[in-house]
Design an enzyme around this catalytic site. Structure first.
Site, short mmCIF file in Angstrom:
data_model
loop_
_atom_site.label_atom_id
_atom_site.label_comp_id
_atom_site.label_asym_id
_atom_site.label_seq_id
_atom_site.Cartn_x
_atom_site.Cartn_y
_atom_site.Cartn_z
N SER A 142 0.85 -1.19 0.00
CA SER A 142 0.00 0.00 0.00
C SER A 142 0.88 1.24 0.00
O SER A 142 2.01 1.21 0.50
CB SER A 142 -0.88 -0.01 1.25
OG SER A 142 -1.50 1.24 1.43
N TYR A 181 -2.04 0.30 10.17
CA TYR A 181 -2.09 -0.45 8.90
C TYR A 181 -0.82 -0.21 8.10
O TYR A 181 -0.21 -1.14 7.58
CB TYR A 181 -3.34 0.01 8.15
CG TYR A 181 -3.47 -0.40 6.72
CD1 TYR A 181 -4.03 -1.64 6.38
CD2 TYR A 181 -3.09 0.45 5.68
CE1 TYR A 181 -4.18 -2.01 5.04
CE2 TYR A 181 -3.24 0.08 4.35
CZ TYR A 181 -3.79 -1.14 4.03
OH TYR A 181 -3.94 -1.50 2.72
N1 NAP Z 1 -8.72 -0.70 -1.55
C1 NAP Z 1 -7.70 0.11 -1.56
O1 NAP Z 1 -7.81 1.32 -1.81
C2 NAP Z 1 -6.31 -0.44 -1.28
C3 NAP Z 1 -5.23 0.41 -1.42
C4 NAP Z 1 -3.94 -0.07 -1.18
C5 NAP Z 1 -3.77 -1.40 -0.85
N2 NAP Z 1 -4.85 -2.22 -0.72
C6 NAP Z 1 -4.60 -3.63 -0.40
O2 NAP Z 1 -5.21 -4.42 -1.41
C7 NAP Z 1 -5.51 -5.72 -0.87
C8 NAP Z 1 -6.94 -6.11 -1.19
O3 NAP Z 1 -7.80 -5.21 -0.51
P1 NAP Z 1 -9.26 -4.89 -1.05
O4 NAP Z 1 -9.36 -3.42 -1.04
O5 NAP Z 1 -9.54 -5.68 -2.28
O6 NAP Z 1 -10.13 -5.43 0.19
P2 NAP Z 1 -11.57 -6.14 0.27
O7 NAP Z 1 -12.39 -5.89 -0.93
O8 NAP Z 1 -12.10 -5.79 1.60
O9 NAP Z 1 -11.17 -7.70 0.25
C9 NAP Z 1 -10.40 -8.27 1.27
C10 NAP Z 1 -10.39 -9.78 1.08
O10 NAP Z 1 -9.57 -10.37 2.11
C11 NAP Z 1 -10.36 -11.34 2.83
N3 NAP Z 1 -9.84 -11.40 4.19
C12 NAP Z 1 -9.79 -10.40 5.11
N4 NAP Z 1 -9.24 -10.84 6.24
C13 NAP Z 1 -8.94 -12.14 6.05
C14 NAP Z 1 -8.36 -13.14 6.86
N5 NAP Z 1 -7.97 -12.88 8.12
N6 NAP Z 1 -8.17 -14.37 6.34
C15 NAP Z 1 -8.54 -14.64 5.08
N7 NAP Z 1 -9.11 -13.74 4.25
C16 NAP Z 1 -9.30 -12.50 4.75
C17 NAP Z 1 -11.80 -10.88 2.67
O11 NAP Z 1 -12.77 -11.88 2.82
P3 NAP Z 1 -13.39 -12.29 4.26
O12 NAP Z 1 -13.76 -11.00 4.95
O13 NAP Z 1 -14.54 -13.18 3.95
O14 NAP Z 1 -12.29 -13.02 4.97
C18 NAP Z 1 -11.75 -10.41 1.22
O15 NAP Z 1 -11.83 -11.52 0.35
C19 NAP Z 1 -5.21 -5.63 0.64
O16 NAP Z 1 -3.93 -6.16 0.91
C20 NAP Z 1 -5.20 -4.13 0.89
O17 NAP Z 1 -4.42 -3.78 2.01
C21 NAP Z 1 -6.11 -1.78 -0.93
#
Ligand code: NAP
Length: 232
Positions: free
Chosen positions: A139, A152
């Site tokens: 991130s 985070y």
């Molecule tokens: N969105 C942004 O703007 C952004 C920016 C920079 C980086 N990121 C990074 O991108 C990645 C994906 O994020 P996203 O935005 O796509 O999030 P998201 O839509 O909330 O998806 C998160 C996924 O991780 C799963 N998850 C969460 N905790 C878990 C656990 N303890 N064990 C197994 N699965 C787990 C969730 O499913 P369940 O809840 O069912 O477990 C879901 O499938 C992350 O690493 C995040 O830090 C995101």
């Protein structure tokens, strides 16, 4: 067919990446805690004709991590490990002065400790793969100091360093940390509920990730925006 494990694949970037890889012929082992949404991803990815196995569970659970690698071995091994599952530590995010230490511990467990646990579990098949790769989802908050993103961001900074050292220790692997940039996902909405500004859907950044897998540049930290623009 090459085999990838993707954590956090039930929605957001993890699901988009799973569909992108399935479209390129990858066999997949997918993880998330919620089995129902994970099953939806499996149905969508399977439509590409590849083998897709769902293993629902929490990445902080060592037995679950072992199950993920066992499932991948059944498909032939582990060519790619993507650690994408993530925890914020507080929802919505709060300043460090108010961050519950339990929340920080949870972010470190999910984002950092579980990543290393999974790498350790998958290292033998990754080394055996010949061209094995580890991709951890980082991130902007790992590198920039944004108020409220401290816990985070610290966990993601730790993840970046873990990836950098792993790359030195395992020169036979590619180890990439990739900053996907802001995306319209549940994680972002939970982090900053009042910020409903426009941001890309996760599907929009997947071509950047696929470029990384196609070109296999040196281990290191990459930004999806640059990868999408043909830069590194
Ligand atoms: N969105 C942004 O703007 C952004 C920016 C920079 C980086 N990121 C990074 O991108 C990645 C994906 O994020 P996203 O935005 O796509 O999030 P998201 O839509 O909330 O998806 C998160 C996924 O991780 C799963 N998850 C969460 N905790 C878990 C656990 N303890 N064990 C197994 N699965 C787990 C969730 O499913 P369940 O809840 O069912 O477990 C879901 O499938 C992350 O690493 C995040 O830090 C995101």
């Amino acid at each position: 067919m090459p085999v990838a494990i993707i954590t956090g694949a039930s929605k957001g970037l993890g699901r988009a990446l799973a569909l992108g890889l399935a479209g390129k012929g990858w066999d997949l082992v997918l993880d998330a805690r919620g089995a129902d949404r994970l099953a939806e991803t499996v149905a969508l990815a399977s439509a590409h004709g590849t083998r897709v196995t769902a293993v629902a569970g929490d990445v902080t659970d060592a037995a679950h991590r072992a199950e993920l690698v066992t499932a991948a071995r059944r498909l032939g091994g582990v060519d790619l490990l993507v650690h994408n599952a993530s925890a914020l530590g507080a929802e919505p995010l709060v300043r460090l002065a108010e961050l519950p230490l339990e929340g920080l511990r949870r972010a470190l467990e999910v984002n950092l400790v579980a990543a290393l646990g999974l790498v350790q579990e998958a290292l033998p098949p990754l080394r055996a793969a010949g061209a094995g790769a580890v991709l951890v989802v980082s991130s902007d908050a790992a590198a920039e100091a944004y108020p409220t993103w401290g816990g985070y961001g610290a966990s993601k900074a730790g993840l970046d360093q873990l990836a950098a050292v792993l790359a030195e220790e395992e020169p036979g692997l590619r180890v990439w940390a990739v900053d996907p940039g802001d995306m319209a996902t549940d994680l972002y909405a939970a982090a900053v509920p009042d910020d409903d500004g426009p941001r890309p859907e996760p599907e929009a950044v997947v071509p950047g990730f696929l470029r990384l897998l196609d070109e296999r540049p040196a281990s290191g930290r990459y930004g999806a925006a640059a990868l999408l623009e043909g830069r590194r």
